[in-house]
Design an enzyme around this catalytic site. Structure first.
Site, PDB file in Angstrom:
ATOM      1  N   ASP A 119      42.825  38.117  30.954  1.00 49.29           N
ATOM      2  CA  ASP A 119      41.513  38.713  31.066  1.00 49.29           C
ATOM      3  C   ASP A 119      40.495  37.586  31.043  1.00 49.29           C
ATOM      4  O   ASP A 119      40.813  36.447  30.704  1.00 49.29           O
ATOM      5  CB  ASP A 119      41.292  39.700  29.902  1.00 49.29           C
ATOM      6  N   SER A 120      39.241  37.900  31.366  1.00 55.19           N
ATOM      7  CA  SER A 120      38.259  36.826  31.590  1.00 55.19           C
ATOM      8  C   SER A 120      37.548  36.387  30.312  1.00 55.19           C
ATOM      9  O   SER A 120      36.810  35.406  30.335  1.00 55.19           O
ATOM     10  CB  SER A 120      37.220  37.304  32.611  1.00 55.19           C
ATOM     11  N   GLY A 121      37.741  37.116  29.220  1.00 60.52           N
ATOM     12  CA  GLY A 121      37.200  36.673  27.943  1.00 60.52           C
ATOM     13  C   GLY A 121      35.941  37.391  27.509  1.00 60.52           C
ATOM     14  O   GLY A 121      35.649  37.460  26.318  1.00 60.52           O
TER      15      GLY A 121
ATOM     16  N   TYR B 266      35.108  40.607  27.517  1.00 57.69           N
ATOM     17  CA  TYR B 266      35.374  41.798  26.696  1.00 57.69           C
ATOM     18  C   TYR B 266      35.823  41.405  25.300  1.00 57.69           C
ATOM     19  O   TYR B 266      35.409  41.995  24.302  1.00 57.69           O
ATOM     20  CB  TYR B 266      36.454  42.668  27.347  1.00 57.69           C
TER      21      TYR B 266
ATOM     22  N   GLN C  95      32.441  48.326  37.450  1.00 54.91           N
ATOM     23  CA  GLN C  95      31.759  48.811  36.266  1.00 54.91           C
ATOM     24  C   GLN C  95      30.906  50.033  36.628  1.00 54.91           C
ATOM     25  O   GLN C  95      31.282  50.766  37.557  1.00 54.91           O
ATOM     26  CB  GLN C  95      30.894  47.685  35.651  1.00 54.91           C
TER      27      GLN C  95
ATOM     28  N   HIS D 288      60.383  48.993  19.793  1.00 59.20           N
ATOM     29  CA  HIS D 288      60.631  50.366  20.256  1.00 59.20           C
ATOM     30  C   HIS D 288      59.470  50.859  21.127  1.00 59.20           C
ATOM     31  O   HIS D 288      59.659  51.378  22.226  1.00 59.20           O
ATOM     32  CB  HIS D 288      60.813  51.327  19.082  1.00 59.20           C
TER      33      HIS D 288
ATOM     34  N   ASP E  19      33.085  39.545  33.606  1.00 56.98           N
ATOM     35  CA  ASP E  19      32.257  40.744  33.749  1.00 56.98           C
ATOM     36  C   ASP E  19      31.622  41.100  32.410  1.00 56.98           C
ATOM     37  O   ASP E  19      31.979  40.558  31.369  1.00 56.98           O
ATOM     38  CB  ASP E  19      33.119  41.917  34.220  1.00 56.98           C
TER      39      ASP E  19
ATOM     40  N   ASP F 104      47.197  48.158  30.657  1.00 52.59           N
ATOM     41  CA  ASP F 104      47.475  47.341  29.476  1.00 52.59           C
ATOM     42  C   ASP F 104      46.826  48.000  28.270  1.00 52.59           C
ATOM     43  O   ASP F 104      45.773  48.654  28.409  1.00 52.59           O
ATOM     44  CB  ASP F 104      46.913  45.915  29.635  1.00 52.59           C
TER      45      ASP F 104
ATOM     46  N   GLY G  20      35.140  49.019  31.912  1.00 52.43           N
ATOM     47  CA  GLY G  20      34.121  49.875  31.322  1.00 52.43           C
ATOM     48  C   GLY G  20      34.609  51.215  30.834  1.00 52.43           C
ATOM     49  O   GLY G  20      33.813  52.088  30.488  1.00 52.43           O
TER      50      GLY G  20
HETATM   51  N1  LIG Z   1      37.310  42.209  31.329  1.00 55.27           N
HETATM   52  C1  LIG Z   1      37.341  43.457  30.845  1.00 55.27           C
HETATM   53  N2  LIG Z   1      38.302  43.811  29.952  1.00 55.27           N
HETATM   54  C2  LIG Z   1      38.286  45.095  29.458  1.00 55.27           C
HETATM   55  C3  LIG Z   1      39.237  45.457  28.458  1.00 55.27           C
HETATM   56  C4  LIG Z   1      40.276  44.473  27.948  1.00 55.27           C
HETATM   57  C5  LIG Z   1      41.625  44.807  28.561  1.00 55.27           C
HETATM   58  N3  LIG Z   1      42.718  44.236  27.753  1.00 55.27           N
HETATM   59  C6  LIG Z   1      42.803  42.795  27.812  1.00 55.27           C
HETATM   60  C7  LIG Z   1      43.755  42.252  26.774  1.00 55.27           C
HETATM   61  C8  LIG Z   1      43.844  40.748  26.934  1.00 55.27           C
HETATM   62  C9  LIG Z   1      44.769  40.147  25.891  1.00 55.27           C
HETATM   63  C10 LIG Z   1      44.334  40.522  24.491  1.00 55.27           C
HETATM   64  C11 LIG Z   1      44.186  42.013  24.313  1.00 55.27           C
HETATM   65  C12 LIG Z   1      43.310  42.650  25.366  1.00 55.27           C
HETATM   66  C13 LIG Z   1      39.188  46.746  27.944  1.00 55.27           C
HETATM   67  N4  LIG Z   1      39.916  47.322  26.967  1.00 55.27           N
HETATM   68  C14 LIG Z   1      39.417  48.583  26.848  1.00 55.27           C
HETATM   69  N5  LIG Z   1      39.814  49.469  25.954  1.00 55.27           N
HETATM   70  C15 LIG Z   1      40.766  49.135  24.901  1.00 55.27           C
HETATM   71  C16 LIG Z   1      40.589  50.255  23.899  1.00 55.27           C
HETATM   72  C17 LIG Z   1      41.550  50.162  22.789  1.00 55.27           C
HETATM   73  C18 LIG Z   1      42.660  50.993  22.816  1.00 55.27           C
HETATM   74  C19 LIG Z   1      43.554  50.936  21.762  1.00 55.27           C
HETATM   75  C20 LIG Z   1      43.354  50.031  20.700  1.00 55.27           C
HETATM   76  C21 LIG Z   1      42.231  49.190  20.704  1.00 55.27           C
HETATM   77  C22 LIG Z   1      41.322  49.257  21.744  1.00 55.27           C
HETATM   78  N6  LIG Z   1      38.420  48.827  27.711  1.00 55.27           N
HETATM   79  C23 LIG Z   1      38.263  47.694  28.416  1.00 55.27           C
HETATM   80  C24 LIG Z   1      37.331  47.352  29.402  1.00 55.27           C
HETATM   81  C25 LIG Z   1      37.336  46.044  29.906  1.00 55.27           C
HETATM   82  C26 LIG Z   1      36.349  45.621  30.883  1.00 55.27           C
HETATM   83  O1  LIG Z   1      35.471  46.401  31.316  1.00 55.27           O
HETATM   84  N7  LIG Z   1      36.389  44.326  31.299  1.00 55.27           N
END
Ligand SMILES: Nc1nc2c(CCNCC3CCCCC3)c3[nH]c(NCCc4ccccc4)nc3cc2c(=O)[nH]1
Length: 376
Positions: free
Chosen positions: A92-94, A96, A194, A340, A146, A271, A221
């Site tokens: 990811d780009s960092g 978030y 977005q 699991h 973003d 993911d 988003g």
């Molecule tokens: N660029 C970018 N990344 C987003 C991410 C991170 C996706 N996971 C990356 C991954 C990279 C490696 C480290 C971990 C993350 C999101 N994650 C969520 N919801 C998670 C909601 C959630 C669900 C369950 C538990 C916690 C949070 N919405 C997201 C929206 C965006 C977005 O607009 N732009």
């Protein structure tokens, strides 16, 4: 990079395909385990490959930049070599991660100033800096820099944020043109749609993002606290404006039911930290429903963890034993639960793929979504 559609469901927008990268093939729909700091917590790379059968994992630009730092990863010849993972990686780009981890950050047109959640040191991410870091990490798929607007956002905030994300995308593209890959294999940029939960902004963003010829497209988003039906409505709308012949990645989604519903809307890649994070808290996902292994009801249940499970842990260990490990705070408990759950997520998307290919996905999905949400 090449994406080939293998089958499309006749009663939904679900697709089955194959994404070919420099580090191998990815069958879609696919779930991508999150390897935050160059490791999928409590799981060996060997288990990821042989038991979970992960086809692609996520690295975390924000974390890897802060520790161990890009010069060490560069010294190893990139993240694949550093962590001994020879299959595809997506980073990811960092942006978030800054928004969700560092509580002291400031967003301007130039980029994002933030303080490290590790030692409080000051840092700055811009589109250019994010691309430089992702070039050094060397992931096969890299995400555009973003801004993910909070939920809810006013229309004005969502529009201004979306416009800035579009300007940041152009800066990413320009930087990548000037700075070729470092490790001799292709890295593909996925731009991110977005627009928060506003139909007209989502349409505008999807059309703008789709106007750039890329190897894949992401929906950002979402999964930020909006009601599930809002998530589905936005996902459906955006997919209808994205190219049919390219993979669509819905970021941060989600529960098993969210994943199946979004596959039906035309999403190919997912993911989420849920299988590992919630697994470490004793939440076990199964095809019959969700088990809270800390619940006393499992104390004398010596049956296998998941009789229909396809990981070795499902037959090796009983519910009672796993409950005991959590009660005793034994590390093995978190390892079993993470293994699991990740295997379950990979099994679920593979099952979906097979149903799409044999034309029975729509009815199977409706039955599964009900069962997946049952509390056992
Ligand atoms: N660029 C970018 N990344 C987003 C991410 C991170 C996706 N996971 C990356 C991954 C990279 C490696 C480290 C971990 C993350 C999101 N994650 C969520 N919801 C998670 C909601 C959630 C669900 C369950 C538990 C916690 C949070 N919405 C997201 C929206 C965006 C977005 O607009 N732009």
């Amino acid at each position: 990079m090449n994406f080939e559609l293998k089958a499309q469901d006749s009663k939904s927008k679900a697709r089955a395909g194959v994404l070919t990268t420099a580090h191998g093939e990815i069958q879609t729909p696919i779930f991508m385990p999150v390897g935050t700091v160059a490791s999928v917590k409590a799981v060996h790379q060997r288990e990821l490959k042989e038991d979970i059968k992960a086809q692609i994992i996520l690295g975390n630009t924000y974390h890897l930049y802060l520790r161990p730092g890009t010069d060490i990863i560069n010294g190893a010849g990139g993240l694949h070599k550093f962590m001994n993972w020879d299959r595809p990686i997506l980073t990811d780009s960092g942006g978030y991660q800054v928004y969700s981890l560092s509580n002291n950050n400031k967003i301007t047109e130039e980029g994002v100033k933030f303080k490290s959640h590790i030692d409080g040191s000051r840092h700055f991410f811009s589109p250019e800096k994010s691309m430089e870091i992702q070039r050094n990490i060397g992931a096969d798929i890299i995400m555009a820099f973003d801004e993910c607007p909070p939920y809810p956002s006013t229309y004005e905030y969502a529009k201004n944020s979306m416009d800035m994300t579009h300007r940041w995308l152009q800066r990413c593209i320009d930087w990548l043109k000037e700075n070729p890959e470092l490790y001799g294999f292709e890295q593909s940029l996925f731009p991110i749609v977005q627009g928060s939960t506003y139909n007209d902004l989502r349409k505008e963003s999807a059309e703008t993002i789709a106007s750039h010829p890329c190897d894949g497209y992401a929906i950002g988003g979402l999964s930020v606290g909006e009601p599930h039906d809002e998530m589905y409505a936005m996902s459906d709308l955006v997919c209808s404006y994205l190219p049919e012949d390219k993979p669509r990645y819905l970021m941060g989604v989600g529960t098993p039911a969210n994943i199946l519903e979004n596959i039906a809307l035309g999403v190919d890649m997912f993911d989420c930290v849920m299988p590992t994070r919630n697994g470490r808290n004793g939440m076990i996902f199964t095809s019959e429903g969700i088990i809270n292994i800390k619940n006393k009801k499992w104390e004398r249940d010596f049956s296998p963890l998941d009789p229909n499970g396809t990981s070795f842990v499902d037959s090796d260990y009983s519910k009672a034993y796993l409950r005991h490990l959590f009660a005793a705070n034994e590390y093995l408990g978190r390892q079993i639960a993470s293994l699991h759950n990740l295997r379950f997520y990979l099994w679920l998307v593979n099952e979906a793929r097979e149903k799409i290919i044999d034309g029975t996905f729509a009815s199977w999905k409706n039955v599964m979504v009900e069962k997946l949400q049952t509390r056992l």
